[in-house]
Write a protein that holds these residues in place. Sequence first.
Motif, PDB file in Angstrom:
ATOM      1  N   ARG A   1       0.822  -1.211   0.000  1.00 54.77           N
ATOM      2  CA  ARG A   1       0.000   0.000   0.000  1.00 54.77           C
ATOM      3  C   ARG A   1       0.857   1.262   0.000  1.00 54.77           C
ATOM      4  O   ARG A   1       0.509   2.250  -0.644  1.00 54.77           O
ATOM      5  N   ALA A   2       1.987   1.226   0.701  1.00 54.13           N
ATOM      6  CA  ALA A   2       2.890   2.382   0.706  1.00 54.13           C
ATOM      7  C   ALA A   2       3.437   2.663  -0.689  1.00 54.13           C
ATOM      8  O   ALA A   2       3.733   3.812  -1.030  1.00 54.13           O
ATOM      9  N   ASP A   3       3.552   1.616  -1.505  1.00 56.94           N
ATOM     10  CA  ASP A   3       4.027   1.776  -2.879  1.00 56.94           C
ATOM     11  C   ASP A   3       2.886   1.976  -3.873  1.00 56.94           C
ATOM     12  O   ASP A   3       3.095   1.914  -5.085  1.00 56.94           O
ATOM     13  N   GLY A   4       1.664   2.162  -3.371  1.00 57.58           N
ATOM     14  CA  GLY A   4       0.547   2.493  -4.232  1.00 57.58           C
ATOM     15  C   GLY A   4      -0.242   1.325  -4.806  1.00 57.58           C
ATOM     16  O   GLY A   4      -1.110   1.517  -5.652  1.00 57.58           O
ATOM     17  N   LEU A   5       0.037   0.110  -4.340  1.00 56.28           N
ATOM     18  CA  LEU A   5      -0.713  -1.048  -4.813  1.00 56.28           C
ATOM     19  C   LEU A   5      -1.969  -1.234  -3.976  1.00 56.28           C
ATOM     20  O   LEU A   5      -1.968  -0.965  -2.778  1.00 56.28           O
ATOM     21  N   ASP A   6      -3.027  -1.705  -4.620  1.00 56.39           N
ATOM     22  CA  ASP A   6      -4.184  -2.166  -3.866  1.00 56.39           C
ATOM     23  C   ASP A   6      -3.817  -3.524  -3.282  1.00 56.39           C
ATOM     24  O   ASP A   6      -3.077  -4.297  -3.903  1.00 56.39           O
ATOM     25  N   PHE A   7      -4.349  -3.828  -2.106  1.00 60.71           N
ATOM     26  CA  PHE A   7      -3.932  -5.041  -1.402  1.00 60.71           C
ATOM     27  C   PHE A   7      -5.098  -5.597  -0.607  1.00 60.71           C
ATOM     28  O   PHE A   7      -5.770  -4.859   0.112  1.00 60.71           O
ATOM     29  N   VAL A   8      -5.335  -6.898  -0.759  1.00 54.65           N
ATOM     30  CA  VAL A   8      -6.291  -7.609   0.091  1.00 54.65           C
ATOM     31  C   VAL A   8      -5.661  -8.926   0.512  1.00 54.65           C
ATOM     32  O   VAL A   8      -4.779  -9.458  -0.171  1.00 54.65           O
ATOM     33  N   MET A   9      -6.109  -9.451   1.641  1.00 57.66           N
ATOM     34  CA  MET A   9      -5.566 -10.726   2.092  1.00 57.66           C
ATOM     35  C   MET A   9      -6.629 -11.537   2.824  1.00 57.66           C
ATOM     36  O   MET A   9      -7.609 -11.000   3.329  1.00 57.66           O
ATOM     37  N   ASN A  10      -6.363 -12.841   2.815  1.00 60.48           N
ATOM     38  CA  ASN A  10      -7.206 -13.806   3.507  1.00 60.48           C
ATOM     39  C   ASN A  10      -8.619 -13.872   2.915  1.00 60.48           C
ATOM     40  O   ASN A  10      -9.590 -14.099   3.625  1.00 60.48           O
ATOM     41  N   VAL A  11      -8.705 -13.648   1.609  1.00 65.73           N
ATOM     42  CA  VAL A  11      -9.963 -13.759   0.871  1.00 65.73           C
ATOM     43  C   VAL A  11      -9.679 -14.400  -0.485  1.00 65.73           C
ATOM     44  O   VAL A  11      -8.536 -14.438  -0.932  1.00 65.73           O
ATOM     45  N   CYS A  12     -10.726 -14.894  -1.136  1.00 64.21           N
ATOM     46  CA  CYS A  12     -10.589 -15.548  -2.439  1.00 64.21           C
ATOM     47  C   CYS A  12     -11.467 -14.839  -3.467  1.00 64.21           C
ATOM     48  O   CYS A  12     -12.653 -14.610  -3.204  1.00 64.21           O
ATOM     49  N   PRO A  13     -10.914 -14.517  -4.636  1.00 61.17           N
ATOM     50  CA  PRO A  13     -11.732 -13.835  -5.645  1.00 61.17           C
ATOM     51  C   PRO A  13     -12.934 -14.663  -6.094  1.00 61.17           C
ATOM     52  O   PRO A  13     -13.982 -14.110  -6.417  1.00 61.17           O
ATOM     53  N   MET A  14     -12.812 -15.967  -6.094  1.00 63.46           N
ATOM     54  CA  MET A  14     -13.913 -16.812  -6.540  1.00 63.46           C
ATOM     55  C   MET A  14     -15.072 -16.822  -5.531  1.00 63.46           C
ATOM     56  O   MET A  14     -16.192 -17.180  -5.878  1.00 63.46           O
ATOM     57  N   ILE A  15     -14.813 -16.425  -4.317  1.00 61.30           N
ATOM     58  CA  ILE A  15     -15.865 -16.265  -3.306  1.00 61.30           C
ATOM     59  C   ILE A  15     -16.401 -14.832  -3.344  1.00 61.30           C
ATOM     60  O   ILE A  15     -17.607 -14.594  -3.258  1.00 61.30           O
ATOM     61  N   GLU A  16     -15.488 -13.883  -3.499  1.00 63.46           N
ATOM     62  CA  GLU A  16     -15.874 -12.473  -3.470  1.00 63.46           C
ATOM     63  C   GLU A  16     -16.664 -12.054  -4.706  1.00 63.46           C
ATOM     64  O   GLU A  16     -17.555 -11.209  -4.612  1.00 63.46           O
ATOM     65  N   MET A  17     -16.363 -12.626  -5.867  1.00 65.22           N
ATOM     66  CA  MET A  17     -17.059 -12.223  -7.094  1.00 65.22           C
ATOM     67  C   MET A  17     -18.567 -12.441  -6.991  1.00 65.22           C
ATOM     68  O   MET A  17     -19.332 -11.488  -7.207  1.00 65.22           O
ATOM     69  N   PRO A  18     -19.036 -13.637  -6.669  1.00 65.91           N
ATOM     70  CA  PRO A  18     -20.493 -13.784  -6.568  1.00 65.91           C
ATOM     71  C   PRO A  18     -21.093 -12.996  -5.396  1.00 65.91           C
ATOM     72  O   PRO A  18     -22.204 -12.475  -5.497  1.00 65.91           O
ATOM     73  N   ARG A  19     -20.351 -12.878  -4.320  1.00 66.24           N
ATOM     74  CA  ARG A  19     -20.859 -12.127  -3.170  1.00 66.24           C
ATOM     75  C   ARG A  19     -21.116 -10.665  -3.541  1.00 66.24           C
ATOM     76  O   ARG A  19     -22.098 -10.060  -3.105  1.00 66.24           O
ATOM     77  N   LEU A  20     -20.242 -10.109  -4.400  1.00 63.65           N
ATOM     78  CA  LEU A  20     -20.353  -8.706  -4.789  1.00 63.65           C
ATOM     79  C   LEU A  20     -21.076  -8.518  -6.126  1.00 63.65           C
ATOM     80  O   LEU A  20     -21.190  -7.391  -6.622  1.00 63.65           O
TER      81      LEU A  20
END
Length: 148
Positions: A120-139
């Motif tokens: 994040r200090a270098d300007g990257l978006d960052f998430v952890m301890n989650v899975c895109p395949m779970i988050e996609m349908p949830r969102l």
Amino acid sequence: MTLDDNDDTIRKILTTTRTIALVGASKNELRPSNHVMYGLQQRGYRVIPVNPGLALDSQELFGEKVYASLKDIPVPIDMVDVFRRSESAGEVVDEAISVGAKSVWLQIGVIDEKAGQRARADGLDFVMNVCPMIEMPRLGIDGPADKS
């Protein structure tokens, strides 16, 4: 400090990403990384596998050449999806920063708050301890906003 994954960041990553480097890719169909790579491809992302062992044999996975490291990938990387142990995540995050990735996604069970702070200090978006395949349908996200 705890890094909070919020829906806005997750949504931004999943809708703006087109090219994903998946670190810890596996040919073993029983491994979560195998399922996630296939699922992300089916939803319109280009997913480039990273696995030093498979790269030695010049293998492909789901039609994509396997690379030994992020620095070997010859195209810009939007997101680095990390399927490695937590103690190895920091090294991957540092490499993601050095190659100019836009975001880093640490999978379920992969936690490194200090690496997240660096990202994040270098300007990257960052998430952890989650899975895109779970988050996609949830969102309600079915892939990149621009699938062209």
